[in-house]
Design an enzyme around this catalytic site. Structure first.
Site, mmCIF file in Angstrom:
data_model
loop_
_atom_site.group_PDB
_atom_site.id
_atom_site.type_symbol
_atom_site.label_atom_id
_atom_site.label_comp_id
_atom_site.label_asym_id
_atom_site.label_seq_id
_atom_site.Cartn_x
_atom_site.Cartn_y
_atom_site.Cartn_z
ATOM 1 N N PRO A 1 22.306 32.190 63.808
ATOM 2 C CA PRO A 1 21.289 33.226 63.554
ATOM 3 C C PRO A 1 20.299 32.752 62.498
ATOM 4 O O PRO A 1 20.676 32.507 61.349
ATOM 5 C CB PRO A 1 22.117 34.415 63.048
ATOM 6 C CG PRO A 1 23.341 33.785 62.451
ATOM 7 C CD PRO A 1 23.620 32.546 63.249
ATOM 8 N N ASP B 1 19.336 29.422 57.998
ATOM 9 C CA ASP B 1 20.556 30.035 58.510
ATOM 10 C C ASP B 1 20.768 31.349 57.761
ATOM 11 O O ASP B 1 21.075 31.352 56.569
ATOM 12 C CB ASP B 1 21.733 29.079 58.291
ATOM 13 C CG ASP B 1 23.027 29.580 58.921
ATOM 14 O OD1 ASP B 1 23.125 30.784 59.224
ATOM 15 O OD2 ASP B 1 23.949 28.754 59.096
ATOM 16 N N HIS B 2 20.633 32.482 58.491
ATOM 17 C CA HIS B 2 20.689 33.783 57.820
ATOM 18 C C HIS B 2 22.104 34.186 57.417
ATOM 19 O O HIS B 2 22.295 35.187 56.721
ATOM 20 C CB HIS B 2 20.098 34.866 58.734
ATOM 21 C CG HIS B 2 19.420 35.970 57.993
ATOM 22 N ND1 HIS B 2 19.777 36.351 56.722
ATOM 23 C CD2 HIS B 2 18.391 36.783 58.345
ATOM 24 C CE1 HIS B 2 19.003 37.353 56.324
ATOM 25 N NE2 HIS B 2 18.151 37.631 57.290
ATOM 26 N N ARG B 3 23.106 33.408 57.807
ATOM 27 C CA ARG B 3 24.469 33.708 57.381
ATOM 28 C C ARG B 3 24.680 33.379 55.911
ATOM 29 O O ARG B 3 25.561 33.970 55.257
ATOM 30 C CB ARG B 3 25.472 32.919 58.232
ATOM 31 C CG ARG B 3 25.465 33.286 59.708
ATOM 32 C CD ARG B 3 26.355 32.352 60.502
ATOM 33 N NE ARG B 3 25.899 30.965 60.427
ATOM 34 C CZ ARG B 3 26.515 29.943 61.019
ATOM 35 N NH1 ARG B 3 27.623 30.157 61.727
ATOM 36 N NH2 ARG B 3 26.034 28.723 60.905
#
Length: 495
Positions: free
Chosen positions: A297, A467-469
Site C-alpha cells: 500500500p 510504503d504507507h504501512r
C-alpha cells in the site's frame, strides 16, 4: 569416514573481475556412496549433474551465454566451464575439481531454472557413455526434473543460495541514465574484459589479449576478435554472447552527471509491429518485481524545491568530477539521517526495520532492463569520493559486472528523468524499501519573492512514493521540507 562420504563436488561462480571471486555455490551433485572392498574404503566414480546456479537472491532462472568447454574436454581445477546470465550480471563459472565434461544438456542461448541440470560431469572416460545416454533422455524443458528421471547412480544435491546477502532491491520503472562509459575511474590500467573462450584462444594463438579491440557488448573481447587478431578464419561454431539488446528496449539515456546534452529519443527502430518478443532475463526480473510491488500500500507526496543554489554549487564542483547524481544522493542521505523512518523498510508485513546504514540506490537504464547501483553510506562518504564511486558503479553496471552487494543493499531509491525535460512523474516503489524519490527537470519559473516582487527562480518537482504501512504523510512531508532546505543551502554537502 563421514567426511569422505559427504565430500561434495563444486563449481565456483566468479565474475569477470580479474582474479576476484564473487560467489561460491555447490553446483554439482555429490559423488556416489563409498564401498568397502577388502577392508578398505573406496569411492566409486559416477556421473554428476551440473546445476544452474543461483547467482543472486532474486534469480529464478538463468541463460547460458556460452560454454567455454566442449563435450569431452578434461576439466582442471580453476578452469572456466560456462558463462551464465542472471537477472543482474554475467557470471563465469569455474570448476573446483578435475573431471570430464561428458554432456551438455542446456545449450548456448537457452534458459533453465535454478537447480536444473545443464550438463553432466564424469570423473573418468568410462562414465562418458552413461552420461551421454542420460543427456539424450533429458531436454532443456525437463532438465529441472532430470534428477528424478535419471538412474539411481546419479545422486543429486539441491544447490544452495550464494553467500547471504540482503534482499535484492528491484529496479523501478522510471530510470536514471548512466554516466558516459568513457569516464575513467581508475588511475591504473583498464581491466580487459574477455569471454573465457576468447582467453583460451588468445593463449592458443599466442595473441596478446591486451592489444585486442573487443566488439562484443560493452567492448567485451569475443573469440571472433581474437581470431581476427591472429589472422585465423572464424570457427564453424564461434562462442556467442547474448546481448541485453536481444529485445527492443530504450537506448541508454545521457547522464545528469554531464553538462545537459540533448537527450536521445527512445529508439523504436528495432520494433517490428506484430512481433512477439520474449522478456530477457533482466526484463523478466523487473516484471516480477513490479508485480510484487502492487501488494504494497503506497501513497505519493509531491514537493517543489528551488535549485538556484544547487545549480551554482554544481558549476563550482563539476570540474572536480562531482556529478549531479552524487549531489542529489548526498542531499537525500543527509535528509534521511534526520528522518530515519523514511529510511526504514518492511519486508514481512508484520514489522519494520530502522536500517542502520543509509544506502541510496539510483535507477540506471540498461539495454534490455534496469539496474539500481547502490551508493552505500552516502551520508558519511565524502562528496568527491561518492561521485567517483558512482562513476565506477555505472561502468560496472553497463559491463554487467556489479557484485550482489552493489545492487541489492539499497534502503532508499532515487530516480531521475529530468535530463529528458520531464517536469514530474511518479515512481513505483521497489519492494523491501520504504520510499523512492522521482526527480523532474529543473526549470526557470516566474515566482513571487519574499518582498512581494516578481522574480525568476529555478524550480524542480520531486515526488516521493512511500510504503504507507511504515511512513505517514506528516513524516514524509517533514522529510521533504528538510530536503528542500538542504538544497537551498547546499554548501555543507561538500564538507
Amino acid at each position: 569416514m563421514e567426511s569422505l562420504m559427504s565430500s561434495p563436488s563444486h563449481l565456483c561462480a566468479s565474475s569477470f573481475l580479474g582474479n576476484r571471486r564473487a560467489l561460491s555455490v555447490p553446483l554439482v551433485s555429490a559423488p556416489s556412496h563409498p564401498r568397502v572392498t577388502g577392508g578398505r574404503l573406496r569411492v566409486e566414480a559416477r556421473v554428476r549433474e551440473i546445476f544452474m546456479p543461483a547467482l543472486s537472491s532474486t534469480m529464478t532462472e538463468g541463460k547460458i551465454v556460452s560454454w567455454s568447454k566442449s563435450e569431452g574436454d578434461k576439466l582442471t581445477k580453476g578452469d572456466s566451464v560456462v558463462v551464465v546470465e542472471s537477472d543482474k550480471a554475467d557470471m563465469d563459472v569455474e570448476t573446483f575439481y578435475d573431471g570430464i565434461l561428458a554432456a551438455i544438456i542446456v545449450g548456448e542461448g537457452e534458459v533453465a531454472p535454478v537447480g536444473a541440470a545443464i550438463g553432466l560431469l564424469a570423473e573418468t572416460e568410462d562414465e562418458i557413455a552413461e552420461a551421454k545416454s542420460k543427456a539424450a533422455a533429458a531436454t532443456p524443458s525437463s532438465s529441472s526434473q532430470s534428477s528424478a528421471a535419471s538412474a539411481p547412480a546419479a545422486e543429486t544435491v539441491t544447490p544452495s543460495s550464494p553467500a547471504s546477502t540482503p534482499t535484492s532491491t528491484p529496479t523501478p520503472i522510471p530510470t536514471l541514465s548512466p554516466a558516459p562509459s568513457t569516464v575513467s575511474i581508475h588511475d591504473g590500467p583498464q581491466r580487459i574484459v574477455a569471454t573465457p573462450y576468447a582467453k583460451k584462444l588468445a593463449k592458443q594463438y599466442k595473441v596478446n589479449i591486451d592489444t585486442v579491440v573487443g566488439t562484443g557488448p560493452y567492448g567485451r573481447i569475443t573469440a571472433t576478435d581474437v581470431e581476427a587478431a591472429a589472422g585465423k578464419a572464424p570457427a564453424a561454431k564461434p562462442q556467442t554472447i547474448i546481448p541485453l539488446s536481444a529485445s527492443p528496449a530504450p537506448s541508454p539515456a545521457p547522464s545528469v552527471a554531464t553538462s545537459k546534452p540533448a537527450p536521445q529519443a527512445v529508439s523504436g527502430a528495432a520494433a517490428v509491429p506484430g512481433t512477439v518478443v520474449p522478456f530477457t532475463t533482466m526484463q523478466a526480473a523487473v516484471s516480477r518485481n513490479m508485480v510484487e510491488s502492487l501488494n504494497v500500500p503506497t501513497f505519493r507526496v509531491g514537493y517543489t524545491v528551488y535549485t538556484d543554489a544547487l545549480d551554482a554549487l554544481y558549476k563550482k564542483v563539476k570540474s572536480k568530477g562531482v556529478t549531479m547524481t552524487a549531489l542529489l544522493a548526498k542531499a537525500v542521505a543527509v535528509a534521511l539521517a534526520q528522518h530515519p523512518v523514511v529510511n526504514a523498510s518492511c519486508k514481512d508485513g508484520k514489522s519494520f526495520t530502522y536500517n542502520s546504514d543509509i544506502n541510496i540506490a539510483v535507477a540506471v537504464a540498461m539495454d534490455g532492463g534496469l539496474l539500481t547501483p547502490v551508493l552505500q553510506n552516502a551520508d558519511k562518504v565524502d562528496l568527491y569520493a561518492l561521485s567517483s564511486k558512482w562513476k565506477e558503479l555505472v561502468d560496472k553496471a553497463r559491463a554487467k559486472q556489479l557484485q550482489p552487494h552493489e545492487y541489492n543493499s539499497g534502503t532508499f531509491t532515487l530516480s531521475n528523468l529530468g535530463m529528458f525535460g520531464v517536469d514530474r512523474f511518479d515512481a513505483i516503489l521497489p519492494p523491501g524499501t520504504g520510499a523512492i524519490m522521482a526527480v523532474g527537470a529543473s526549470q526557470k519559473k516566474v515566482v513571487a519573492t519574499s518582498n512581494g516582487m516578481l522574480g525568476v527562480k529555478s524550480q524542480m518537482q520531486v515526488n516521493v512514493t512511500a510504503d504507507h504501512r511504515i511512513i505517514y504523510g506528516a513524516e514524509l512531508a517533514a522529510f521533504l521540507q528538510t530536503f528542500a532546505k538542504i538544497l537551498d543551502n547546499p554548501d555543507d554537502l561538500t564538507l
